[in-house]
Scaffold this motif. Structure first.
Motif, PDB file in Angstrom:
ATOM      1  N   PRO A  56       0.495  14.030 -12.654  1.00 29.11           N
ATOM      2  CA  PRO A  56      -0.612  14.993 -12.634  1.00 29.11           C
ATOM      3  C   PRO A  56      -1.749  14.522 -11.725  1.00 29.11           C
ATOM      4  CG  PRO A  56      -0.701  13.677 -14.629  1.00 29.11           C
ATOM      5  CD  PRO A  56       0.547  13.265 -13.890  1.00 29.11           C
ATOM      6  N   ALA A  57      -2.486  15.465 -11.208  1.00 26.76           N
ATOM      7  CA  ALA A  57      -3.662  15.152 -10.389  1.00 26.76           C
ATOM      8  C   ALA A  57      -4.877  15.103 -11.290  1.00 26.76           C
ATOM      9  CB  ALA A  57      -3.854  16.217  -9.316  1.00 26.76           C
ATOM     10  N   GLY A  58      -5.672  14.074 -11.123  1.00 22.44           N
ATOM     11  CA  GLY A  58      -6.915  13.977 -11.881  1.00 22.44           C
ATOM     12  C   GLY A  58      -7.948  14.939 -11.332  1.00 22.44           C
ATOM     13  N   PRO A  59      -9.021  15.177 -12.069  1.00 20.62           N
ATOM     14  CA  PRO A  59     -10.064  16.087 -11.600  1.00 20.62           C
ATOM     15  C   PRO A  59     -10.629  15.619 -10.253  1.00 20.62           C
ATOM     16  CG  PRO A  59     -10.459  15.419 -13.875  1.00 20.62           C
ATOM     17  CD  PRO A  59      -9.330  14.591 -13.361  1.00 20.62           C
ATOM     18  N   GLY A  60     -10.576  16.482  -9.268  1.00 21.62           N
ATOM     19  CA  GLY A  60     -11.102  16.150  -7.953  1.00 21.62           C
ATOM     20  C   GLY A  60     -10.184  15.272  -7.120  1.00 21.62           C
ATOM     21  N   GLY A  61      -9.051  14.877  -7.697  1.00 23.70           N
ATOM     22  CA  GLY A  61      -8.119  14.015  -6.972  1.00 23.70           C
ATOM     23  C   GLY A  61      -7.131  14.810  -6.137  1.00 23.70           C
ATOM     24  N   PHE A  62      -6.567  14.148  -5.162  1.00 19.77           N
ATOM     25  CA  PHE A  62      -5.569  14.767  -4.296  1.00 19.77           C
ATOM     26  C   PHE A  62      -4.317  15.037  -5.112  1.00 19.77           C
ATOM     27  CE2 PHE A  62      -2.458  15.108  -0.924  1.00 19.77           C
ATOM     28  CZ  PHE A  62      -3.164  15.670   0.131  1.00 19.77           C
ATOM     29  N   PRO A  63      -3.786  16.269  -5.110  1.00 16.70           N
ATOM     30  CA  PRO A  63      -2.602  16.612  -5.920  1.00 16.70           C
ATOM     31  C   PRO A  63      -1.302  16.102  -5.282  1.00 16.70           C
ATOM     32  CG  PRO A  63      -3.848  18.581  -5.270  1.00 16.70           C
ATOM     33  CD  PRO A  63      -4.403  17.441  -4.520  1.00 16.70           C
ATOM     34  N   TRP A  64      -1.065  14.813  -5.404  1.00 19.54           N
ATOM     35  CA  TRP A  64       0.085  14.180  -4.754  1.00 19.54           C
ATOM     36  C   TRP A  64       1.416  14.723  -5.244  1.00 19.54           C
ATOM     37  CZ3 TRP A  64      -0.476  11.908  -0.354  1.00 19.54           C
ATOM     38  CH2 TRP A  64      -1.678  11.286  -0.029  1.00 19.54           C
ATOM     39  N   GLY A  65       1.522  15.026  -6.513  1.00 17.88           N
ATOM     40  CA  GLY A  65       2.783  15.554  -7.042  1.00 17.88           C
ATOM     41  C   GLY A  65       3.183  16.849  -6.371  1.00 17.88           C
TER      42      GLY A  65
ATOM     43  N   ASP B 110      -4.447  24.795  -6.506  1.00 22.22           N
ATOM     44  CA  ASP B 110      -5.031  23.448  -6.408  1.00 22.22           C
ATOM     45  C   ASP B 110      -6.207  23.428  -5.441  1.00 22.22           C
ATOM     46  OD1 ASP B 110      -3.207  22.351  -8.190  1.00 22.22           O
ATOM     47  OD2 ASP B 110      -1.916  21.491  -6.624  1.00 22.22           O
ATOM     48  N   ILE B 111      -6.053  24.086  -4.300  1.00 23.36           N
ATOM     49  CA  ILE B 111      -7.139  24.141  -3.318  1.00 23.36           C
ATOM     50  C   ILE B 111      -8.350  24.837  -3.915  1.00 23.36           C
ATOM     51  CG2 ILE B 111      -7.865  25.140  -1.108  1.00 23.36           C
ATOM     52  CD1 ILE B 111      -4.864  24.773  -0.232  1.00 23.36           C
ATOM     53  N   GLN B 112      -8.107  25.968  -4.583  1.00 21.76           N
ATOM     54  CA  GLN B 112      -9.222  26.716  -5.185  1.00 21.76           C
ATOM     55  C   GLN B 112      -9.934  25.875  -6.245  1.00 21.76           C
ATOM     56  OE1 GLN B 112     -10.170  29.926  -4.223  1.00 21.76           O
ATOM     57  NE2 GLN B 112     -11.974  29.365  -5.382  1.00 21.76           N
ATOM     58  N   ARG B 113      -9.181  25.166  -7.071  1.00 23.51           N
ATOM     59  CA  ARG B 113      -9.795  24.310  -8.109  1.00 23.51           C
ATOM     60  C   ARG B 113     -10.612  23.185  -7.486  1.00 23.51           C
ATOM     61  NH1 ARG B 113      -4.701  23.827 -12.180  1.00 23.51           N
ATOM     62  NH2 ARG B 113      -4.919  25.890 -13.113  1.00 23.51           N
ATOM     63  N   LEU B 114     -10.085  22.583  -6.442  1.00 27.32           N
ATOM     64  CA  LEU B 114     -10.819  21.511  -5.776  1.00 27.32           C
ATOM     65  C   LEU B 114     -12.128  22.031  -5.182  1.00 27.32           C
ATOM     66  CD1 LEU B 114      -7.825  19.669  -4.101  1.00 27.32           C
ATOM     67  CD2 LEU B 114      -9.385  18.683  -5.791  1.00 27.32           C
ATOM     68  N   VAL B 115     -12.070  23.163  -4.516  1.00 27.88           N
ATOM     69  CA  VAL B 115     -13.275  23.740  -3.907  1.00 27.88           C
ATOM     70  C   VAL B 115     -14.268  24.151  -4.992  1.00 27.88           C
ATOM     71  CG1 VAL B 115     -14.158  25.686  -2.539  1.00 27.88           C
ATOM     72  CG2 VAL B 115     -12.122  24.437  -1.782  1.00 27.88           C
ATOM     73  N   ASP B 116     -13.787  24.839  -6.026  1.00 29.74           N
ATOM     74  CA  ASP B 116     -14.667  25.265  -7.122  1.00 29.74           C
ATOM     75  C   ASP B 116     -15.261  24.082  -7.881  1.00 29.74           C
ATOM     76  OD1 ASP B 116     -14.149  27.876  -6.444  1.00 29.74           O
ATOM     77  OD2 ASP B 116     -12.786  28.264  -8.136  1.00 29.74           O
TER      78      ASP B 116
ATOM     79  N   GLY C 231     -16.276  21.367  -6.593  1.00 32.15           N
ATOM     80  CA  GLY C 231     -17.185  20.594  -5.751  1.00 32.15           C
ATOM     81  C   GLY C 231     -16.484  19.557  -4.883  1.00 32.15           C
ATOM     82  N   HIS C 232     -15.190  19.693  -4.706  1.00 33.24           N
ATOM     83  CA  HIS C 232     -14.420  18.736  -3.900  1.00 33.24           C
ATOM     84  C   HIS C 232     -13.805  19.448  -2.691  1.00 33.24           C
ATOM     85  CE1 HIS C 232     -14.834  15.907  -7.214  1.00 33.24           C
ATOM     86  NE2 HIS C 232     -14.481  16.897  -8.019  1.00 33.24           N
ATOM     87  N   ALA C 233     -14.669  20.125  -1.937  1.00 29.00           N
ATOM     88  CA  ALA C 233     -14.204  20.935  -0.811  1.00 29.00           C
ATOM     89  C   ALA C 233     -13.505  20.085   0.249  1.00 29.00           C
ATOM     90  CB  ALA C 233     -15.367  21.700  -0.192  1.00 29.00           C
ATOM     91  N   ARG C 234     -13.999  18.883   0.497  1.00 30.19           N
ATOM     92  CA  ARG C 234     -13.359  18.034   1.512  1.00 30.19           C
ATOM     93  C   ARG C 234     -11.935  17.673   1.118  1.00 30.19           C
ATOM     94  NH1 ARG C 234     -18.252  13.953   3.106  1.00 30.19           N
ATOM     95  NH2 ARG C 234     -19.413  15.494   4.329  1.00 30.19           N
ATOM     96  N   VAL C 235     -11.754  17.330  -0.138  1.00 31.56           N
ATOM     97  CA  VAL C 235     -10.408  17.008  -0.612  1.00 31.56           C
ATOM     98  C   VAL C 235      -9.527  18.254  -0.524  1.00 31.56           C
ATOM     99  CG1 VAL C 235      -9.023  16.224  -2.588  1.00 31.56           C
ATOM    100  CG2 VAL C 235     -11.243  15.176  -2.130  1.00 31.56           C
ATOM    101  N   GLY C 236     -10.079  19.404  -0.904  1.00 33.74           N
ATOM    102  CA  GLY C 236      -9.334  20.655  -0.836  1.00 33.74           C
ATOM    103  C   GLY C 236      -8.916  21.010   0.581  1.00 33.74           C
ATOM    104  N   LEU C 237      -9.813  20.841   1.526  1.00 40.56           N
ATOM    105  CA  LEU C 237      -9.480  21.129   2.924  1.00 40.56           C
ATOM    106  C   LEU C 237      -8.478  20.120   3.472  1.00 40.56           C
ATOM    107  CD1 LEU C 237     -12.967  22.216   4.311  1.00 40.56           C
ATOM    108  CD2 LEU C 237     -10.975  23.657   3.883  1.00 40.56           C
ATOM    109  N   ALA C 238      -8.624  18.862   3.090  1.00 42.66           N
ATOM    110  CA  ALA C 238      -7.654  17.843   3.526  1.00 42.66           C
ATOM    111  C   ALA C 238      -6.273  18.167   2.958  1.00 42.66           C
ATOM    112  CB  ALA C 238      -8.107  16.460   3.079  1.00 42.66           C
ATOM    113  N   TYR C 239      -6.233  18.560   1.708  1.00 42.41           N
ATOM    114  CA  TYR C 239      -4.982  18.936   1.056  1.00 42.41           C
ATOM    115  C   TYR C 239      -4.364  20.151   1.730  1.00 42.41           C
ATOM    116  CZ  TYR C 239      -2.036  20.609  -2.836  1.00 42.41           C
ATOM    117  OH  TYR C 239      -0.995  21.058  -3.619  1.00 42.41           O
ATOM    118  N   LEU C 240      -5.190  21.148   2.055  1.00 48.05           N
ATOM    119  CA  LEU C 240      -4.718  22.353   2.726  1.00 48.05           C
ATOM    120  C   LEU C 240      -4.045  21.993   4.057  1.00 48.05           C
ATOM    121  CD1 LEU C 240      -6.428  25.723   2.994  1.00 48.05           C
ATOM    122  CD2 LEU C 240      -5.809  24.611   5.108  1.00 48.05           C
TER     123      LEU C 240
END
Length: 153
Positions: A50-59, A109-115, A117-126
């Motif tokens: 599982p991905a932690g809050p704000g973490g990169f969803p590696w799975g 996952d991207i939407q959750r990261l952006v919502d 407050g982890h937009a950079r992680v979300g964009l990197a993941y995207l």
């Protein structure tokens, strides 16, 4: 006498195309079965990684990359190696690998990261998922072709 405005044209009833449905039913069934198997495998990975809050969803990332590589290999096998049964591609390609790869979860996952407050992680993941998935299809197809050439030599 009736006027053209009061006259209702009769359209013949449409014939029921049972033969068409019978031809499509096995395809729909194998896609559903394959999709269930692929989705269960994906869910098992999500539970164990599982991905932690704000973490990169590696799975989800590695699930999509591995599934895309497998799609690349599968397409070479069923187009270049053997004449596959008509249900192989729908079962494995659309069903199993379609259920295994999870681009809907990727979007969530991207939407959750952006919502969150982890937009950079979300964009990197995207960006990373898109690039890695496309690369994985190409690498899978290339490696399958090379393996076939080596085997034929």
């Amino acid at each position: 006498m009736t006027s053209p405005e009061t006259e209702s044209p009769r359209t013949p009833p449409r014939p029921v195309r049972r033969a068409d449905w019978r031809g499509q039913a096995p395809i729909v069934a194998v896609i559903a079965l394959g999709g269930a198997l692929g989705a269960c495998a994906r869910y098992a990975i999500a539970l164990h990684w599982p991905a932690g809050p704000g973490g990169f969803p590696w799975g989800t990332f590695w699930t999509n990359v591995a599934g895309c590589a497998a799609i690349g290999v599968l397409m070479i096998l069923i187009t270049d190696v053997w004449v596959a049964h008509r249900l192989v591609r729908p079962f494995f390609g659309t069903g199993v690998l379609g259920g295994f790869t999870t681009f809907s979860t990727y979007a969530v996952d991207i939407q959750r990261l952006v919502d969150g407050g982890h937009a950079r992680v979300g964009l990197a993941y995207l960006a990373a998922t898109l690039l890695a998935a496309l690369t994985a299809v190409q690498v899978g197809a290339t490696l399958a072709r090379r393996a076939l050439k080596w085997r034929q030599s």
